[in-house]
Enzyme design. Structure first.
Site, PDB file in Angstrom:
ATOM      1  N   LYS A  70     -41.566 -24.270   0.082  1.00 15.58           N
ATOM      2  CA  LYS A  70     -41.957 -24.820   1.382  1.00 15.58           C
ATOM      3  C   LYS A  70     -42.905 -23.919   2.189  1.00 15.58           C
ATOM      4  CE  LYS A  70     -37.936 -27.768   2.318  1.00 15.58           C
ATOM      5  NZ  LYS A  70     -36.900 -28.081   3.330  1.00 15.58           N
ATOM      6  N   ASP A 106     -38.408 -32.366   8.254  1.00 12.42           N
ATOM      7  CA  ASP A 106     -36.983 -32.013   8.324  1.00 12.42           C
ATOM      8  C   ASP A 106     -36.444 -32.129   9.747  1.00 12.42           C
ATOM      9  OD1 ASP A 106     -36.580 -31.519   5.613  1.00 12.42           O
ATOM     10  OD2 ASP A 106     -37.224 -29.429   5.778  1.00 12.42           O
ATOM     11  N   ALA A 130     -29.453 -19.726  11.275  1.00 13.09           N
ATOM     12  CA  ALA A 130     -30.774 -19.304  11.754  1.00 13.09           C
ATOM     13  C   ALA A 130     -31.788 -19.264  10.617  1.00 13.09           C
ATOM     14  CB  ALA A 130     -30.670 -17.934  12.418  1.00 13.09           C
ATOM     15  N   ILE A 225     -25.534 -31.031   8.573  1.00 12.53           N
ATOM     16  CA  ILE A 225     -26.607 -31.473   7.670  1.00 12.53           C
ATOM     17  C   ILE A 225     -26.180 -31.413   6.204  1.00 12.53           C
ATOM     18  CG2 ILE A 225     -28.325 -30.748   9.366  1.00 12.53           C
ATOM     19  CD1 ILE A 225     -29.222 -28.581   7.323  1.00 12.53           C
ATOM     20  N   TYR A 227     -24.437 -32.868   3.088  1.00 16.43           N
ATOM     21  CA  TYR A 227     -24.100 -34.262   2.756  1.00 16.43           C
ATOM     22  C   TYR A 227     -23.194 -34.389   1.529  1.00 16.43           C
ATOM     23  CZ  TYR A 227     -28.125 -33.539  -0.320  1.00 16.43           C
ATOM     24  OH  TYR A 227     -29.005 -33.030  -1.238  1.00 16.43           O
TER      25      TYR A 227
END
Length: 283
Positions: A70, A106, A130, A225, A227
């Site tokens: 990313k 995101d 963080a 977040i 899942y």
């Protein structure tokens, strides 16, 4: 039927075999009768530069990027949208004939998931963690007009480093916390709690959550977040406190819908992504 006219999208990561993006996107292509296909590409660390060059040369329309690509992918793009530039990470790339543009969906995914339950504008929000996800979500929250963001992390210094970056981009109140009595105190009047850490994720679903029901109140919205599993320890604690719980599938769905829209100009029904995802997760 895949032909020479079929548009190609995909996701690059290492690993990528267990990505849940292909079933969601392909279900939407089928539903909307769009001649596109979405496939996973296993691109190992160190091979991203030739992979992006190859994608451009082969006429791929769009890509998602996941771990570990990313940040590095930014080096191979022509431009970034405002949010991706602030975050310093890209999870979505759109290719045209002349350029490659990077986006980060995101944070948008997380905000839209929360706004199913409550508007974020003017609210006080605590983020646990963080790392990269916390960074993406916190920047997007500030752009969405929240009143206050507190970053809570086991290593307080890391939380304060993120706070310092956030303060440069917004007039909203931003601060950092450790996971101690200060967190318990701040939770008393917090509107939304978001967990971005892997605590409670399979196969460690029995880990003790950082925030327990006695620290929550019934007007709190709690978004995890993670899942897998759908109901984490944190969300079980939210249930005990009478707080509203939002599981991690919502962020996954909404960030995917945002990528889909960037590539095609069309936003599929949420239900199409949700049905495909739940089927893939075995629910």
């Amino acid at each position: 039927m895949i032909t020479g006219k079929t548009g190609l999208m995909g996701i690059m990561g290492d690993p990528v075999e267990h990505s849940l993006s292909p079933p969601m996107h392909n279900a939407a292509f089928q539903q909307l009768k769009l001649d596109h296909v979405y496939v996973p590409f296993h691109v190992k660390r160190g091979n991203l530069a030739p992979a992006i060059l190859g994608a451009r040369n082969m006429g791929i329309k769009g890509l998602n990027l996941t771990i570990p690509h990313k940040i590095e992918v930014i080096n191979y793009l022509d431009e970034l949208d405002e949010v991706a530039e602030l975050i310093g990470a890209v999870n979505t790339v759109k290719f045209t004939e002349t350029n490659a543009v990077g986006y980060n969906t995101d944070g948008v995914g997380a905000v839209k998931a929360i706004e199913e339950a409550t508007p974020v504008k003017g609210k006080k929000i605590i983020i646990l963690g963080a790392g990269g996800a916390a960074r993406a979500i916190s920047f997007q929250l500030l752009l969405s007009g929240v009143g206050e963001v507190l970053i809570a992390n086991r290593t307080r210094e890391k939380a304060c480093n993120l706070r310092d970056d956030l303060k440069e981009t917004s007039m909203a109140s931003v601060d950092c916390l450790g996971l101690d009595d200060e967190l318990t105190w701040e939770l008393k009047d917090t509107d939304v709690l978001i967990n971005t850490t892997p605590v409670g994720m399979h196969p460690h679903q029995d880990d003790e959550p950082v925030v327990t029901s006695d620290m929550m109140h019934s007007d709190l919205v709690v978004n995890d977040i993670v899942y897998n599993p759908l109901e984490t320890g944190l969300l079980r604690e939210a249930g005990k406190a009478g707080a509203q719980a939002i599981n991690g599938t919502k962020m996954l769905i909404y960030q995917g819908l945002e990528s889909f829209s960037i590539w095609t100009g069309v936003t599929p029904p949420v239900e199409v992504f949700e049905t495909a995802l739940m089927r893939e997760l075995g629910y």
